[in-house]
Design a protein around this motif. Structure first.
Motif, PDB file in Angstrom:
ATOM      1  N   ASN A  28      47.123  39.803  45.136  1.00  0.00           N
ATOM      2  CA  ASN A  28      45.856  39.707  44.408  1.00  0.00           C
ATOM      3  C   ASN A  28      45.043  40.990  44.546  1.00  0.00           C
ATOM      4  N   VAL A  29      45.052  41.577  45.724  1.00  0.00           N
ATOM      5  CA  VAL A  29      44.361  42.855  45.929  1.00  0.00           C
ATOM      6  C   VAL A  29      45.042  43.935  45.079  1.00  0.00           C
ATOM      7  N   ASP A  30      46.368  43.941  45.082  1.00  0.00           N
ATOM      8  CA  ASP A  30      47.103  44.920  44.264  1.00  0.00           C
ATOM      9  C   ASP A  30      46.749  44.777  42.783  1.00  0.00           C
ATOM     10  N   ARG A  31      46.694  43.536  42.279  1.00  0.00           N
ATOM     11  CA  ARG A  31      46.319  43.321  40.874  1.00  0.00           C
ATOM     12  C   ARG A  31      44.894  43.808  40.613  1.00  0.00           C
ATOM     13  N   SER A  32      44.017  43.613  41.578  1.00  0.00           N
ATOM     14  CA  SER A  32      42.633  44.075  41.433  1.00  0.00           C
ATOM     15  C   SER A  32      42.591  45.588  41.299  1.00  0.00           C
ATOM     16  N   PHE A  33      43.406  46.274  42.072  1.00  0.00           N
ATOM     17  CA  PHE A  33      43.422  47.733  41.985  1.00  0.00           C
ATOM     18  C   PHE A  33      43.996  48.211  40.652  1.00  0.00           C
ATOM     19  N   ILE A  34      44.875  47.435  40.051  1.00  0.00           N
ATOM     20  CA  ILE A  34      45.367  47.782  38.710  1.00  0.00           C
ATOM     21  C   ILE A  34      44.205  47.724  37.722  1.00  0.00           C
ATOM     22  N   TYR A  35      43.382  46.667  37.818  1.00  0.00           N
ATOM     23  CA  TYR A  35      42.186  46.585  36.971  1.00  0.00           C
ATOM     24  C   TYR A  35      41.252  47.759  37.246  1.00  0.00           C
ATOM     25  N   LEU A  36      41.047  48.050  38.516  1.00  0.00           N
ATOM     26  CA  LEU A  36      40.137  49.144  38.873  1.00  0.00           C
ATOM     27  C   LEU A  36      40.626  50.476  38.323  1.00  0.00           C
ATOM     28  N   GLU A  37      41.928  50.684  38.333  1.00  0.00           N
ATOM     29  CA  GLU A  37      42.475  51.925  37.763  1.00  0.00           C
ATOM     30  C   GLU A  37      42.194  51.991  36.269  1.00  0.00           C
ATOM     31  N   SER A  38      42.285  50.862  35.585  1.00  0.00           N
ATOM     32  CA  SER A  38      42.005  50.885  34.151  1.00  0.00           C
ATOM     33  C   SER A  38      40.523  51.128  33.884  1.00  0.00           C
ATOM     34  N   PHE A  39      39.664  50.722  34.798  1.00  0.00           N
ATOM     35  CA  PHE A  39      38.230  51.006  34.648  1.00  0.00           C
ATOM     36  C   PHE A  39      37.985  52.514  34.658  1.00  0.00           C
ATOM     37  N   ASP A  40      38.787  53.236  35.415  1.00  0.00           N
ATOM     38  CA  ASP A  40      38.671  54.700  35.460  1.00  0.00           C
ATOM     39  C   ASP A  40      39.549  55.387  34.423  1.00  0.00           C
ATOM     40  N   GLY A 126      38.604  38.650  44.267  1.00  0.00           N
ATOM     41  CA  GLY A 126      37.198  38.793  43.919  1.00  0.00           C
ATOM     42  C   GLY A 126      36.425  39.774  44.794  1.00  0.00           C
ATOM     43  N   PRO A 127      36.543  39.694  46.133  1.00  0.00           N
ATOM     44  CA  PRO A 127      35.793  40.623  46.974  1.00  0.00           C
ATOM     45  C   PRO A 127      36.119  42.099  46.686  1.00  0.00           C
ATOM     46  N   THR A 128      37.372  42.383  46.354  1.00  0.00           N
ATOM     47  CA  THR A 128      37.743  43.761  46.014  1.00  0.00           C
ATOM     48  C   THR A 128      37.067  44.167  44.708  1.00  0.00           C
ATOM     49  N   ALA A 129      37.149  43.306  43.708  1.00  0.00           N
ATOM     50  CA  ALA A 129      36.527  43.600  42.410  1.00  0.00           C
ATOM     51  C   ALA A 129      35.042  43.848  42.567  1.00  0.00           C
ATOM     52  N   HIS A 130      34.380  42.981  43.300  1.00  0.00           N
ATOM     53  CA  HIS A 130      32.930  43.095  43.444  1.00  0.00           C
ATOM     54  C   HIS A 130      32.524  44.291  44.303  1.00  0.00           C
ATOM     55  N   ALA A 131      33.329  44.634  45.266  1.00  0.00           N
ATOM     56  CA  ALA A 131      33.000  45.790  46.107  1.00  0.00           C
ATOM     57  C   ALA A 131      32.927  47.070  45.282  1.00  0.00           C
TER      58      ALA A 131
END
Length: 172
Positions: A28-40, A126-131
């Motif tokens: 789940n953390v790994d998937r969150s970082f995929i989203y975060l990469e797309s944000f950048d 969620g905590p990763t996304a929100h951080a």
């Protein structure tokens, strides 16, 4: 001997459950970082730039109108009127059909909506996304949320709802 065997089985099950939970959280953390990469990524960087420009232009439209109105009426423009002018200015800047949301706003609300859905389905952390994204999401919503809510009332009943849920989670 049976008690030791039962204890060993229980301990093995507990270990397997803990290992599974840790592994699931890691995914789940790994998937969150995929989203975060797309944000950048380029698409959302361009959207953020366009959103900043839209906000500047809409703010300027409010200032320009207030200047003319206040000079003619000799009274200050109400906050509600300023908000309505801002909303209409944003919608006029869409570059698409009249009254639609600008594509940059749709890109951003879609991004946060997808991330929120991923969190709700317990596929993202969620905590990763929100951080990483709370500050941007709450700032965006503070400035443009009223415009998106106005679009819901007009003809887009689900516009930005999942992003608004993301922001509510950030504020709690």
């Amino acid at each position: 001997s049976q008690a030791v065997g039962a204890w060993a089985v229980a301990a093995s099950i507990a270990f397997a459950v803990c290992t599974y939970q840790d592994s699931r959280e890691d995914r789940n953390v790994d998937r969150s970082f995929i989203y975060l990469e797309s944000f950048d990524g380029e698409r959302l960087q361009n959207a953020r730039r366009d959103i900043d420009e839209i906000i500047l232009k809409a703010d300027q439209a409010v200032l320009d109108f207030a200047k003319v109105y206040e000079a003619a009426a000799e009274e200050e423009l109400t906050q509600e009127a300023k908000e309505e002018i801002f909303i209409n200015s944003v919608l006029e800047l869409s570059g698409t059909k009249a009254g639609d949301l600008p594509s940059a706003l749709l890109d951003m609300t879609s991004f946060f909506g997808g991330f929120q859905t991923c969190i709700e389905e317990e596929r993202c952390h969620g905590p990763t996304a929100h951080a990483f994204l709370d500050n941007y999401a709450t700032s965006f919503w503070r400035q443009l949320g009223p415009t998106i809510v106005a679009m819901r009332a007009r003809d887009r009943p689900t516009a930005g709802k999942k992003m608004q849920e993301f922001v509510k989670a950030a504020e709690s």
